[in-house]
Design an enzyme around this catalytic site. Structure first.
Site, PDB file in Angstrom:
ATOM      1  N   CYS A  74       0.714  -1.118   0.059  1.00  0.00           N
ATOM      2  CA  CYS A  74       0.135  -0.021   0.084  1.00  0.00           C
ATOM      3  C   CYS A  74       0.689   1.217  -0.118  1.00  0.00           C
ATOM      4  O   CYS A  74       2.079   1.272   0.580  1.00  0.00           O
ATOM      5  CB  CYS A  74      -0.906  -0.117   1.375  1.00  0.00           C
ATOM      6  SG  CYS A  74      -1.720   1.483   1.654  1.00  0.00           S
ATOM      7  N   CYS A 106       1.475   4.126   4.025  1.00  0.00           N
ATOM      8  CA  CYS A 106       2.442   4.482   4.862  1.00  0.00           C
ATOM      9  C   CYS A 106       3.867   4.129   4.524  1.00  0.00           C
ATOM     10  O   CYS A 106       4.253   3.584   3.561  1.00  0.00           O
ATOM     11  CB  CYS A 106       2.268   3.485   6.181  1.00  0.00           C
ATOM     12  SG  CYS A 106       0.654   3.663   7.082  1.00  0.00           S
ATOM     13  N   GLN A 160      -8.778  18.951   9.113  1.00  0.00           N
ATOM     14  CA  GLN A 160      -7.529  18.121   9.563  1.00  0.00           C
ATOM     15  C   GLN A 160      -7.996  16.777  10.197  1.00  0.00           C
ATOM     16  O   GLN A 160      -8.930  16.705  10.799  1.00  0.00           O
ATOM     17  CB  GLN A 160      -6.589  18.756  10.544  1.00  0.00           C
ATOM     18  CG  GLN A 160      -6.018  20.069  10.109  1.00  0.00           C
ATOM     19  CD  GLN A 160      -4.578  19.783   9.249  1.00  0.00           C
ATOM     20  OE1 GLN A 160      -4.520  18.625   8.728  1.00  0.00           O
ATOM     21  NE2 GLN A 160      -4.114  20.840   9.050  1.00  0.00           N
ATOM     22  N   TYR A 219      -5.847  31.387   4.065  1.00  0.00           N
ATOM     23  CA  TYR A 219      -6.142  30.024   3.730  1.00  0.00           C
ATOM     24  C   TYR A 219      -7.015  29.547   4.732  1.00  0.00           C
ATOM     25  O   TYR A 219      -6.308  28.518   5.472  1.00  0.00           O
ATOM     26  CB  TYR A 219      -4.876  29.423   3.329  1.00  0.00           C
ATOM     27  CG  TYR A 219      -3.808  30.042   2.321  1.00  0.00           C
ATOM     28  CD1 TYR A 219      -3.996  29.708   1.031  1.00  0.00           C
ATOM     29  CD2 TYR A 219      -2.835  30.815   2.930  1.00  0.00           C
ATOM     30  CE1 TYR A 219      -3.446  30.384   0.111  1.00  0.00           C
ATOM     31  CE2 TYR A 219      -1.982  31.649   2.002  1.00  0.00           C
ATOM     32  CZ  TYR A 219      -2.237  31.163   0.425  1.00  0.00           C
ATOM     33  OH  TYR A 219      -1.324  31.897  -0.354  1.00  0.00           O
ATOM     34  N   ASP A 245      -1.911  29.248   6.307  1.00  0.00           N
ATOM     35  CA  ASP A 245      -1.510  28.182   6.268  1.00  0.00           C
ATOM     36  C   ASP A 245      -2.083  27.495   5.018  1.00  0.00           C
ATOM     37  O   ASP A 245      -3.106  26.964   4.677  1.00  0.00           O
ATOM     38  CB  ASP A 245      -2.881  27.252   7.260  1.00  0.00           C
ATOM     39  CG  ASP A 245      -2.721  25.991   7.524  1.00  0.00           C
ATOM     40  OD1 ASP A 245      -1.940  25.339   6.833  1.00  0.00           O
ATOM     41  OD2 ASP A 245      -3.510  25.301   8.047  1.00  0.00           O
ATOM     42  N   CYS A 272       2.346  22.119   5.812  1.00  0.00           N
ATOM     43  CA  CYS A 272       2.622  20.733   5.553  1.00  0.00           C
ATOM     44  C   CYS A 272       3.621  20.230   4.629  1.00  0.00           C
ATOM     45  O   CYS A 272       3.783  19.181   4.392  1.00  0.00           O
ATOM     46  CB  CYS A 272       1.025  20.565   4.965  1.00  0.00           C
ATOM     47  SG  CYS A 272       0.764  20.833   3.487  1.00  0.00           S
TER      48      CYS A 272
END
Length: 454
Positions: free
Chosen positions: A80, A83, A283, A312, A381, A408
């Protein structure tokens, strides 16, 4: 000199990590990327792709393991694409993320800060409050799960350690319903088929909202689906149909129909209540978002009288948290529905000192500047791509005392920090916060102040 052609095998030491979480080694002047390895390990590595200055390899024999290596707790890990860090301790993952932030700030932003350790989650499991499963019919049959790394091949995922168990139950009931009624999955190649995605949002109250994204205006056997989902999950609050008939990679279309219950959930964040519909941005890790916003509020150093500009702002989550400690907050967001949600959320929480404007961040800031608005604090942000090139100069022109940058992506953050430095602002504090345990993503907050020496 070693033979560095494809399929040759070499003994390599892992010396660091890429931004995507792969191990980094060196061979004959080349950087070699090796997934599922830990810094300090020695591996026999088979080269799978070789370019002039970089190569990609696969570990075939572990010669010297790191004490930070652990057995993955997910049977799909490596297959996958979700992760990247399930093969190491959480402490090592946080250390890797902290190093990534420091490296970006130094190499791209040309600044060195005393970085405290990344703030990790109390529980790195079952934290995702929104999951969007692609649905596909492939050689393995009906697959509802996640994309394999760097592909659109859907891996069937009966469970995921990152998603709440309610999501697992709802996904299983949905798959059984599709199979029982012979409903076809959407085919990206032909544009045919009905079911495109299964979307599930959950709340800390134990409620769930299901949205079926379909390539059509009607959902056959909808009553049977509602019955199956309600039996699987007592906390189900609503089932919604989203219509998306376009040839696009965008998940959601713009038309909705409620099949049962309500089309929203309510969630608490920082002692505020927010109403979340299917397209609302929120989030995905509520507990760590409270940590993140706590850092942003600390960095803002509000005394109750300041005017704050929040760019934002989305549905107003940071804006409303700031408003409780500021004199006035002005939020700006380019998505009209989000602005509408932000205004409703302000009313819902009895906050009267926050106002919201719809528009591009730079355009709104320029308009406010022309009107003589002089915020003491600006909070941004932005999305992963960071600020548009013209925005830092516009914000610096408003002469705020402090700029709080929530990011991020450490690389685009560092690029924008460098731009602000050249405009007379110096970074004073930075803090990493892990909102996405076991993945390569990490959030960072940086506070910049006017530089009196410039």
């Amino acid at each position: 000199m070693a033979d560095v052609r494809k399929n040759t095998v070499h003994t390599l030491d892992i010396t660091g990590y890429t931004a995507e979480g792969m191990g980094v080694a060196r061979l004959e002047g080349r950087v070699v990327f090796v997934p599922c390895t830990v810094q300090g390990e020695r591996w026999r590595v088979r080269l799978e792709k070789v370019n002039k200055n970089v190569a990609w390899g696969r570990g075939v024999e572990l010669l010297l393991p790191s004490p930070e290596r652990i057995e993955s707790d997910c049977p799909l890990y490596g297959k996958c694409g979700g992760c990247q860090f399930r093969h190491m301790t959480y402490a090592e993952e946080l250390r890797a993320k902290g190093q990534r932030i420091a490296d970006a700030l130094e190499r791209v932003g040309h600044v060195r800060l005393d970085l405290p350790p990344v703030l990790g989650a109390a529980d790195p499991l079952r934290y995702r409050n929104k999951v969007q499963f692609p649905v596909s019919q492939n050689r393995q049959g009906l697959s509802i799960g996640y994309y394999r790394p760097r592909s659109h091949d859907v891996l069937d995922a009966p469970d995921c350690p990152l998603q709440p168990e309610a999501v697992t139950r709802l996904r299983g009931a949905f798959q059984a319903w599709m199979q029982a009624h012979g409903l076809p999955a959407y085919d990206e190649g032909t544009g045919r088929g009905l079911i495109r995605h299964l979307y599930v949002r959950t709340s800390s109250r134990g409620e769930s909202l299901v949205c079926v994204v379909a390539n059509g205006d009607k959902l056959p056997c909808a009553d049977a689906l509602v019955d199956s989902l309600r039996r699987a999950e007592p906390g189900l609050a609503g089932v919604v149909l989203n219509v998306n008939t376009r040839d696009t990679n965008v998940i959601l279309g713009d038309r909705y129909a409620v099949l049962w219950g309500q089309a929203w959930l309510e969630e608490e964040l920082c002692q505020l209540t927010f109403r979340l519909s299917v397209p609302s941005f929120f989030q995905i890790n509520r507990a760590q978002t409270e940590v993140l916003y706590g850092v942003a509020l600390d960095f803002a150093r509000l005394t109750g009288v300041e005017t704050v500009l929040d760019l934002y702002c989305g549905i107003g989550t940071i804006s409303l948290a700031l408003a409780r400690q500021a004199g006035r907050v002005i939020g700006a967001e380019i998505v009209p529905q989000a602005v509408d949600d932000a205004r409703k959320n302000a009313r819902r929480n009895g906050i009267a000192n926050a106002e919201f404007f719809c528009g591009d961040a730079g355009a709104v800031a320029r308009k406010l500047d022309a009107e003589g608005v002089r915020p003491q604090v600006i909070c941004v942000d932005p999305p992963r791509k960071g600020l548009a090139p013209e925005v830092p100069a516009i914000l610096a022109g408003m002469a705020p005392e402090r700029i709080v940058y929530v990011s991020c992506d450490p690389a685009t953050l560092a690029r924008d920090v460098d731009r602000f430095v050249q405009l007379g602002y110096r970074p004073v504090q930075a803090q990493g916060v892990d909102l996405f345990p076991r993945t390569a993503h990490v959030e960072t907050v940086v506070m910049l102040e006017q530089n009196p020496t410039l």
